[in-house]
Scaffold this motif. Structure first.
Motif, PDB file in Angstrom:
ATOM      1  N   ASP A  72       6.857  11.549  -2.831  1.00  0.00           N
ATOM      2  CA  ASP A  72       5.920  10.697  -2.831  1.00  0.00           C
ATOM      3  C   ASP A  72       4.791  10.827  -3.908  1.00  0.00           C
ATOM      4  OD1 ASP A  72       3.376   9.563  -2.369  1.00  0.00           O
ATOM      5  OD2 ASP A  72       3.426  10.312  -0.045  1.00  0.00           O
ATOM      6  N   SER A 104       0.835  -1.176  -0.210  1.00  0.00           N
ATOM      7  CA  SER A 104       0.047   0.049  -0.136  1.00  0.00           C
ATOM      8  C   SER A 104       0.656   1.194   0.015  1.00  0.00           C
ATOM      9  CB  SER A 104      -0.905   0.101   1.113  1.00  0.00           C
ATOM     10  OG  SER A 104       0.024   0.173   2.341  1.00  0.00           O
ATOM     11  N   GLY A 105       0.106   2.373  -0.234  1.00  0.00           N
ATOM     12  CA  GLY A 105       1.050   3.679  -0.056  1.00  0.00           C
ATOM     13  C   GLY A 105       1.691   4.084   1.257  1.00  0.00           C
ATOM     14  N   THR A 106       0.960   3.656   2.204  1.00  0.00           N
ATOM     15  CA  THR A 106       1.566   3.836   3.570  1.00  0.00           C
ATOM     16  C   THR A 106       2.679   3.156   3.755  1.00  0.00           C
ATOM     17  OG1 THR A 106       0.771   4.530   5.746  1.00  0.00           O
ATOM     18  CG2 THR A 106       0.017   2.550   4.926  1.00  0.00           C
ATOM     19  N   TYR A 110      -0.015  14.967   2.788  1.00  0.00           N
ATOM     20  CA  TYR A 110      -0.744  13.550   3.280  1.00  0.00           C
ATOM     21  C   TYR A 110       0.028  12.351   2.584  1.00  0.00           C
ATOM     22  CZ  TYR A 110      -4.204   9.928   3.680  1.00  0.00           C
ATOM     23  OH  TYR A 110      -5.037   8.837   4.123  1.00  0.00           O
ATOM     24  N   HIS A 111       0.644  11.732   3.674  1.00  0.00           N
ATOM     25  CA  HIS A 111       1.475  10.582   3.367  1.00  0.00           C
ATOM     26  C   HIS A 111       0.887   9.287   3.784  1.00  0.00           C
ATOM     27  CE1 HIS A 111       4.289  13.280   1.585  1.00  0.00           C
ATOM     28  NE2 HIS A 111       4.406  14.033   2.581  1.00  0.00           N
ATOM     29  N   GLY A 112      -0.323   9.052   4.388  1.00  0.00           N
ATOM     30  CA  GLY A 112      -1.016   7.934   4.871  1.00  0.00           C
ATOM     31  C   GLY A 112      -1.269   8.062   6.172  1.00  0.00           C
ATOM     32  N   LYS A 118      -1.340   2.831  -5.536  1.00  0.00           N
ATOM     33  CA  LYS A 118      -2.567   3.248  -6.045  1.00  0.00           C
ATOM     34  C   LYS A 118      -2.688   2.637  -7.604  1.00  0.00           C
ATOM     35  CE  LYS A 118      -3.752   7.806  -3.611  1.00  0.00           C
ATOM     36  NZ  LYS A 118      -4.941   7.259  -2.896  1.00  0.00           N
ATOM     37  N   ILE A 149       2.663   8.741  -4.929  1.00  0.00           N
ATOM     38  CA  ILE A 149       1.670   7.688  -4.702  1.00  0.00           C
ATOM     39  C   ILE A 149       0.251   8.101  -5.570  1.00  0.00           C
ATOM     40  CG2 ILE A 149      -0.002   6.692  -2.866  1.00  0.00           C
ATOM     41  CD1 ILE A 149       2.600   6.667  -1.174  1.00  0.00           C
ATOM     42  N   GLN A 150       0.008   9.552  -5.420  1.00  0.00           N
ATOM     43  CA  GLN A 150      -1.280   9.799  -6.042  1.00  0.00           C
ATOM     44  C   GLN A 150      -0.676  10.279  -7.555  1.00  0.00           C
ATOM     45  OE1 GLN A 150      -4.452  13.147  -5.284  1.00  0.00           O
ATOM     46  NE2 GLN A 150      -3.812  11.846  -3.522  1.00  0.00           N
ATOM     47  N   GLU A 206       5.266  15.617  -1.865  1.00  0.00           N
ATOM     48  CA  GLU A 206       4.403  15.413  -2.814  1.00  0.00           C
ATOM     49  C   GLU A 206       4.819  16.242  -4.142  1.00  0.00           C
ATOM     50  OE1 GLU A 206      -0.018  14.818  -1.311  1.00  0.00           O
ATOM     51  OE2 GLU A 206       1.344  15.704   0.295  1.00  0.00           O
ATOM     52  N   VAL A 241       5.704   4.385   2.464  1.00  0.00           N
ATOM     53  CA  VAL A 241       6.157   5.747   3.207  1.00  0.00           C
ATOM     54  C   VAL A 241       6.824   5.119   4.519  1.00  0.00           C
ATOM     55  CG1 VAL A 241       5.406   7.765   4.550  1.00  0.00           C
ATOM     56  CG2 VAL A 241       4.415   7.190   2.418  1.00  0.00           C
TER      57      VAL A 241
HETATM   58  C1  LIG Z   1       0.323  11.143  -1.481  1.00  0.00           C
HETATM   59  C2  LIG Z   1      -0.059  10.025  -1.002  1.00  0.00           C
HETATM   60  N1  LIG Z   1       0.890   9.410  -0.151  1.00  0.00           N
HETATM   61  C3  LIG Z   1       0.442   8.195   0.413  1.00  0.00           C
HETATM   62  C4  LIG Z   1      -1.030   7.809   0.574  1.00  0.00           C
HETATM   63  C5  LIG Z   1      -1.322   6.620   1.225  1.00  0.00           C
HETATM   64  O1  LIG Z   1      -1.663   5.493   0.466  1.00  0.00           O
HETATM   65  P1  LIG Z   1      -2.413   4.217   1.018  1.00  0.00           P
HETATM   66  O2  LIG Z   1      -3.849   4.844   1.225  1.00  0.00           O
HETATM   67  O3  LIG Z   1      -2.360   3.518  -0.237  1.00  0.00           O
HETATM   68  O4  LIG Z   1      -2.010   3.966   2.232  1.00  0.00           O
HETATM   69  C6  LIG Z   1      -2.044   8.612  -0.247  1.00  0.00           C
HETATM   70  C7  LIG Z   1      -3.307   8.091  -0.171  1.00  0.00           C
HETATM   71  O5  LIG Z   1      -4.190   8.806  -0.634  1.00  0.00           O
HETATM   72  C8  LIG Z   1      -1.828   9.802  -1.086  1.00  0.00           C
HETATM   73  O6  LIG Z   1      -2.177  10.290  -1.841  1.00  0.00           O
END
Ligand SMILES: Cc1ncc(COP(=O)(O)O)c(C=O)c1O
Length: 461
Positions: free
Chosen positions: A236, A123-125, A151-153, A265, A238-239, A204, A128
């Motif tokens: 980051d 997952s994203g978190t 926002y990093h999780g 994602k 992820i998005q 981000e 991180v």
């Molecule tokens: C920039 C960013 N980092 C980390 C995350 C966390 O990812 P996850 O929801 O898969 O844990 C998100 C989720 O929206 C995100 O947008």
């Protein structure tokens, strides 16, 4: 006795809200019912959702960005079906898997050439969390710096780097030795880095909450400052990654080379949870520096065949269908079309973003009648005006979208990257009609506004 998911789904189709009220997060059901988003979706394909009556909805949420290739893409479905029926050895653990090797190679080919190694997670978190640990181990420093409103999780490490107060409140104490600087502020960053005690700066490239795009010199300077003070630069993505912003990676807009790129994602087309970290060989070789440390970081399900197969198929779709190009073209056309409306509508401040990561911001109007209506909503709940856009957009135009964050008057579109010109016109037309309606304070939309304000005030009490 045979077991069938299709039978279960059909038999209990109308029970989902009740089940969630009883056994899951009841507040989510309350939210959906309050804003009238409580639909019974039966099918999903591409950029569309279909309810039990066959109504088609245009999905500009795409599962928070995971369905970049559209829902139920046939190439990815077929790759997963093949993977399931091949009786492959999966998660042997005392082994290394072929599919993860192939996916790592494919991803690294899209990254800047300083990134040569991949780490996979779920997952994203988790990506991180891995970055925090890898940065600390590599630099022998403990401090991690992030941006305000980031926002990093939501796990403890990533939450410690998430700037939005609402997510943090009541969950402390969080990770020690973290700190934040304002986004897009190079002076503050240099001040924070100059003590030479920061292991990593995580950022981000375009902030998801609010869709904040930095000045053009920001990320190149971030790269330079991080190098100067011995801090790892962690992007980051992820998005923003995998075509979302109209480039494969958002960092390509500014030509920078981070020490790590975090992804998740869209990487598996939304089918299987997955995450990853692309990094320099130096980081990988420092963390995994001896045989007895071969398993010093990882997770049981990481590199599982389903996630890896979905990843390979998703990348194939992105490249073969030229989705990065489409994301840039259609997304930028939507942004331009909404910006062209600004002179006509007092509530409309601007549209911004890049490619298919789009924000529409509203602000206080100048004329007296509208000002009072705006003030009523703001007094009840900051950012409430967004619902005056989002609710009719959904109910009258069947366009599903969301706010860009808490307490801000920003609506956000995060559509699949496969939108057509017809979808673009659907979006632009319904956005314009909805915004125009809000400028008629005697219209039915303001009955909704008063109801929303009433609800919000009751909630506050
Ligand atoms: C920039 C960013 N980092 C980390 C995350 C966390 O990812 P996850 O929801 O898969 O844990 C998100 C989720 O929206 C995100 O947008």
């Amino acid at each position: 006795m045979s077991f069938s998911i299709a039978e279960l789904f059909n038999q209990h189709f109308s029970e989902k809200f009740e089940l969630h009220e009883q056994h899951l997060n009841n507040q989510m059901v309350r939210v959906l019912r309050t804003i009238g988003y409580d639909r019974n979706y039966k099918r999903a394909l591409g950029q569309y959702l279909y309810d039990e009556n066959g109504n088609e909805y245009l999905d500009l949420l795409s599962g928070f960005g995971v369905f970049a290739m559209g829902r139920n893409h046939p190439t990815i479905v077929s790759a997963l079906q093949e993977t399931l029926t091949m009786e492959l050895p999966n998660l042997v653990q005392m082994d290394v898997s072929l599919l993860s090797g192939l996916l790592a190679k494919e991803i690294l080919a899209t990254c800047p050439d300083n990134l040569e190694k991949m780490f996979f997670c779920n997952s994203g978190t988790e990506a991180v969390e891995a970055a925090i640990k890898f940065a600390r181990y590599t630099t022998k420093r403990s401090r991690i710096l992030h941006c305000e409103h980031s926002y990093h999780g939501l796990t403890m490490g990533s939450l410690s780097l998430t700037g939005e107060h609402i997510f943090r409140e009541g969950f402390g104490p969080l990770l020690p030795d973290t700190g934040s600087v304002p986004f897009n502020d190079l002076e503050a960053l240099e001040n924070a880095l100059s003590g030479k005690d920061v292991a990593a700066f995580i950022v981000e490239p375009i902030q998801g909450k609010g869709v904040n795009v930095p000045d053009d010199n920001y990320l190149p300077e971030v790269e330079r400052l991080c190098k100067k003070y011995g801090t790892l630069f962690v992007a980051d993505e992820i998005q923003t990654g995998i075509g979302r912003t109209g480039k494969f990676w958002a960092i390509e807009h500014w030509g920078v080379k981070p020490d790590m790129i975090l992804m998740a994602k869209a990487l598996s087309g939304g089918f299987v949870p997955v995450g990853g970290v692309a990094m320099t060989s130096k980081i990988m070789d420092t963390v995994f520096n001896r045989m007895d440390r071969a398993v010093v970081h990882g997770s049981t399900f990481s590199k599982n065949n389903m996630a890896m197969a979905a990843g390979l198929a998703s990348l194939h779709v992105v490249h073969s269908e030229k989705l990065v190009e489409n994301s840039a073209k259609i997304g930028n056309e939507i942004i331009a079309a909404v910006n062209a409306m600004v002179p006509k509508y007092e509530f409309l401040k601007e549209a911004r973003g890049k490619g298919s990561m789009i924000a529409i911001e509203f602000h206080a109007p100048k004329s007296l009648g509208l000002k009072a209506a705006w003030a009523m909503l703001e007094a009840a709940n900051k950012g409430l005006f967004c619902q005056m856009i989002l609710i009719p957009l959904f109910k009258e135009h069947r366009v599903l979208a969301q706010v860009a964050g808490h307490g801000m008057n920003v609506v956000k579109f995060l559509p699949p990257l496969i939108l057509t010109e017809k979808d673009r016109d659907w979006i632009v037309g319904s956005v314009e009609k909805t915004i125009a309606d809000t400028h008629n304070v005697t219209g039915s939309i303001w009955t909704l506004g008063k109801n929303l304000a009433g609800h919000a005030l009751k909630n506050k009490k």
